[in-house]
Write an enzyme that holds these catalytic residues in place. Sequence first.
Site, PDB file in Angstrom:
ATOM      1  N   SER B 147       0.844  -1.194   0.000  1.00  0.00           N
ATOM      2  CA  SER B 147       0.000   0.000   0.000  1.00  0.00           C
ATOM      3  C   SER B 147       0.883   1.250   0.000  1.00  0.00           C
ATOM      4  CB  SER B 147      -0.962  -0.054   1.194  1.00  0.00           C
ATOM      5  OG  SER B 147      -1.998   0.882   1.037  1.00  0.00           O
ATOM      6  N   ASP B 226     -10.076  -5.725  -3.058  1.00  0.00           N
ATOM      7  CA  ASP B 226      -9.420  -4.682  -2.258  1.00  0.00           C
ATOM      8  C   ASP B 226     -10.317  -3.444  -2.251  1.00  0.00           C
ATOM      9  OD1 ASP B 226      -7.774  -2.484  -1.454  1.00  0.00           O
ATOM     10  OD2 ASP B 226      -5.993  -3.628  -2.026  1.00  0.00           O
ATOM     11  N   HIS B 259      -7.349  -6.013   1.142  1.00  0.00           N
ATOM     12  CA  HIS B 259      -6.144  -5.187   1.329  1.00  0.00           C
ATOM     13  C   HIS B 259      -5.332  -5.624   2.550  1.00  0.00           C
ATOM     14  CE1 HIS B 259      -4.064  -1.508   0.112  1.00  0.00           C
ATOM     15  NE2 HIS B 259      -4.008  -1.089   1.361  1.00  0.00           N
TER      16      HIS B 259
END
Lengths: 283, 283
Positions: B147, B226, B259
């Site tokens: 991320s 995600d 995620h």
Amino acid sequence: VKQLSSQRVFEGELVYCEHRAQSTGCDMRFSVFLPPGVSAGAPAPVVWWLSGLTCTADNFTGKAGAYRAAAEQGLIIVAPDTSPRGADVPDDEAYDLGQGAGFYLDATEAPWQTNFRMHSYITDELQRLVMAEFPARQDAQGIAGHSMGGHGALTLGLRHPDLYRSISAFAPIVAPARVPWGRKAFSAYLGDDESSWQGHDATALMTAAGDRSGCAPILIDQGQADEFLDEQLKPELFAAACAESGQVLELRHHAGYDHSYFFIATFIDDHIAHHARLLNAAG
Amino acid sequence: VKQLSSQRVFEGELVYCEHRAQSTGCDMRFSVFLPPGVSAGAPAPVVWWLSGLTCTADNFTGKAGAYRAAAEQGLIIVAPDTSPRGADVPDDEAYDLGQGAGFYLDATEAPWQTNFRMHSYITDELQRLVMAEFPARQDAQGIAGHSMGGHGALTLGLRHPDLYRSISAFAPIVAPARVPWGRKAFSAYLGDDESSWQGHDATALMTAAGDRSGCAPILIDQGQADEFLDEQLKPELFAAACAESGQVLELRHHAGYDHSYFFIATFIDDHIAHHARLLNAAG
């Protein structure tokens, strides 16, 4: 049962649930890992994971690294909380009594006896609920745990041989009636009559079991750098009782490993394989 | 450097350290995993892991499940914190600005410019410290992240090709100058002149890179479930820039994955193998 979340992991599914538990009189959370390919028509064996002191339903899911092997071996893993919880549930300031420290027994003493009924919760209420809600094999259940949860796995496994066909533990409290953690908890939950403690002490249960030479082997891993080894864990007491009863015990000592989930993660694959081998042969 | 703890995991050693960092003007924590068999006479390649928003030095160590493969492949993994920390360090109430959200750049704007210098910290100060204190190969370093840390891995990797010989990312922010997380952070840390942002945007760096057809392949994994995919991540923008520059990109889309670190744990072995292959060939 309320499903709180569902996440894909290793091509399987990790589901968090919450439900109102009759046995503990409060809302309880637990997780269920479903390996890929499992379905109502193709149910899977189940391993129950019991966590240690201070743990919630989260420690195992995130830290144990168990799902890669569970996905490969086709095992469901259920990880309950370690005690009843909530503002209405009795608690103690200490980390080793009250919420987070249920010790997998049914308390008989005030103020604990209403909510602290983890033995009934795990072996009866949650067990029936999981069988009803997930594609799990009633006839192929194993039990494992860490520290206080290792105590739970050994005692529940020994007390319910028809329910649990395989047992393993990491750094378990094998003789709670003889060590500080257990003596403190049993005094509070069960009272001062130590005869009532023996049914919740894995070493005492093994000693009283008679001939167990035909029973499935038990696997225990223990780190030699575990800070609780000498005072609280004492695996040699359980090993001696197993030797007396003819119980096959694979007790492995690992140089340098401590009491943490890093230790668990290192050897969890062997535990998954142990349960898969016994449970796939069960039923 | 103060060693805070040392734990055995997968026959290797996980060390937590703390040191007073010049570049960020505060105490910083980081972890180093040393695979079994590494020594001053037999140094190992190093993978730098950069974590995402809200993470500390702890999320990766406990949740990624990376050390089994790292032990097998003989890789050191260093996992720094995501920002400067402390009561004297500027912060913001939002989770995506200030402490826990350093974005791996050197801020130029008040009040951030004194402490928020994670680019210098990672690529220079901590890099030199790790080389001095651990048996790590200076000539075999790779960089990976998740991320915001995926943004860090891509941008630091592209800006310092002589330092990092391998790059990979999970669900990276590939075009921060064009998405809300990045625009908010860059406005605060770098000011309103968007031309200064381009050097910290992986897609802009790739577009400006010219011919990269001879460069090592980059590996990116992205979950299709995600929750940040469409608004914040946009891997297709980076894929298009790679195609223009001839950069070999292995961008893998995984149905059903979100995620979280469960997604990372599922595919981390492939990233370890990617870095091991490139780093063992380096130098």
